[in-house]
Scaffold this motif. Structure first.
Motif, PDB file in Angstrom:
ATOM      1  N   VAL A  13      -0.936   5.135  32.781  1.00 28.26           N
ATOM      2  CA  VAL A  13       0.301   4.443  33.853  1.00 28.26           C
ATOM      3  C   VAL A  13      -0.709   4.076  34.507  1.00 28.26           C
ATOM      4  O   VAL A  13      -0.580   3.309  34.952  1.00 28.26           O
ATOM      5  CB  VAL A  13       0.853   5.812  33.979  1.00 28.26           C
ATOM      6  N   MET A  23       3.167   2.522  42.489  1.00 25.81           N
ATOM      7  CA  MET A  23       4.089   3.740  42.057  1.00 25.81           C
ATOM      8  C   MET A  23       4.097   4.742  42.486  1.00 25.81           C
ATOM      9  O   MET A  23       2.668   4.814  43.672  1.00 25.81           O
ATOM     10  CB  MET A  23       3.744   4.346  40.180  1.00 25.81           C
ATOM     11  N   ALA A  27       6.616   9.727  40.805  1.00 24.21           N
ATOM     12  CA  ALA A  27       7.354   7.870  40.009  1.00 24.21           C
ATOM     13  C   ALA A  27       6.855   8.881  38.763  1.00 24.21           C
ATOM     14  O   ALA A  27       7.252   8.871  37.829  1.00 24.21           O
ATOM     15  CB  ALA A  27       7.509   6.556  40.254  1.00 24.21           C
ATOM     16  N   ILE A  28       4.898   8.802  39.012  1.00 25.04           N
ATOM     17  CA  ILE A  28       3.704   8.976  37.686  1.00 25.04           C
ATOM     18  C   ILE A  28       4.492   9.951  37.241  1.00 25.04           C
ATOM     19  O   ILE A  28       4.955  10.093  35.573  1.00 25.04           O
ATOM     20  CB  ILE A  28       2.500   8.758  38.230  1.00 25.04           C
ATOM     21  N   GLU A  30       7.293  11.471  37.782  1.00 25.79           N
ATOM     22  CA  GLU A  30       8.632  11.804  36.363  1.00 25.79           C
ATOM     23  C   GLU A  30       8.356  10.853  35.477  1.00 25.79           C
ATOM     24  O   GLU A  30       8.948  11.596  34.355  1.00 25.79           O
ATOM     25  CB  GLU A  30       9.308  11.095  37.509  1.00 25.79           C
ATOM     26  N   TYR A  31       8.549   9.633  35.291  1.00 19.49           N
ATOM     27  CA  TYR A  31       7.616   9.246  34.339  1.00 19.49           C
ATOM     28  C   TYR A  31       7.262   9.935  33.201  1.00 19.49           C
ATOM     29  O   TYR A  31       7.597   9.306  31.826  1.00 19.49           O
ATOM     30  CB  TYR A  31       6.613   8.094  34.375  1.00 19.49           C
ATOM     31  N   TRP A  95       8.133   0.724  37.961  1.00 17.46           N
ATOM     32  CA  TRP A  95       7.827   1.554  36.569  1.00 17.46           C
ATOM     33  C   TRP A  95       8.089   0.843  34.832  1.00 17.46           C
ATOM     34  O   TRP A  95       8.604  -0.002  34.730  1.00 17.46           O
ATOM     35  CB  TRP A  95       9.838   2.442  37.179  1.00 17.46           C
ATOM     36  N   PRO A  96       7.723   1.915  34.163  1.00 18.11           N
ATOM     37  CA  PRO A  96       6.682   0.986  33.270  1.00 18.11           C
ATOM     38  C   PRO A  96       8.300   0.645  31.737  1.00 18.11           C
ATOM     39  O   PRO A  96       9.710   1.749  32.356  1.00 18.11           O
ATOM     40  CB  PRO A  96       5.883   2.259  32.054  1.00 18.11           C
ATOM     41  N   ASP A  97       8.501   0.038  31.442  1.00 18.41           N
ATOM     42  CA  ASP A  97       9.958  -0.083  30.170  1.00 18.41           C
ATOM     43  C   ASP A  97       9.408   0.865  29.306  1.00 18.41           C
ATOM     44  O   ASP A  97      11.354   0.764  29.341  1.00 18.41           O
ATOM     45  CB  ASP A  97       9.505  -1.689  29.928  1.00 18.41           C
ATOM     46  N   THR A  99       8.857   4.723  27.366  1.00 12.19           N
ATOM     47  CA  THR A  99       8.272   5.939  27.201  1.00 12.19           C
ATOM     48  C   THR A  99       6.647   6.191  27.609  1.00 12.19           C
ATOM     49  O   THR A  99       6.501   5.295  26.197  1.00 12.19           O
ATOM     50  CB  THR A  99       9.335   7.007  26.307  1.00 12.19           C
TER      51      THR A  99
END
Length: 100
Positions: A13, A23, A27-28, A30-31, A95-97, A99
């Motif tokens: 990530v 990030m 957030a990492i 959570e992602y 935030w990455p687009d 999953t």
């Protein structure tokens, strides 16, 4: 310490965070749907030297403790939105687009 799979996911990530964006540790986590800010921080402190570590910051925009000057220099070079000596999280958060 985090397991090897989690560490690999975190580093993957972090490698994807574009220049000028950041990030937070939380957030990492959570992602990824795993761990938490402390676990991400542990991965970064042990294995993060080979990735753009300066793009991972506290949720309030605070830079990596003990490495603030180097991180700030890198953020200025990349044009990351700043507010004094912190990251402007409203403008710089990424935030990455997709999953993981």
């Amino acid at each position: 310490m985090a397991d090897d799979d989690f560490a690999e996911l975190v580093l993957t990530v972090v490698e994807r965070i574009p220049p000028g964006r950041v990030m937070s540790y939380g957030a990492i986590a959570e992602y990824l749907g795993r761990g938490g800010p402390r676990q991400v921080g542990a991965v970064m402190s042990h294995y993060g030297g080979g990735v753009p570590w300066h793009r991972v910051v506290a949720a309030n925009g605070r830079l990596v403790p003990g490495h603030e000057q180097e991180a700030l220099r890198r953020h200025r070079e990349e044009g990351t939105p700043l507010r004094s000596d912190k990251i402007d999280m409203r403008r710089a958060a990424w935030w990455p687009d997709d999953t993981p």
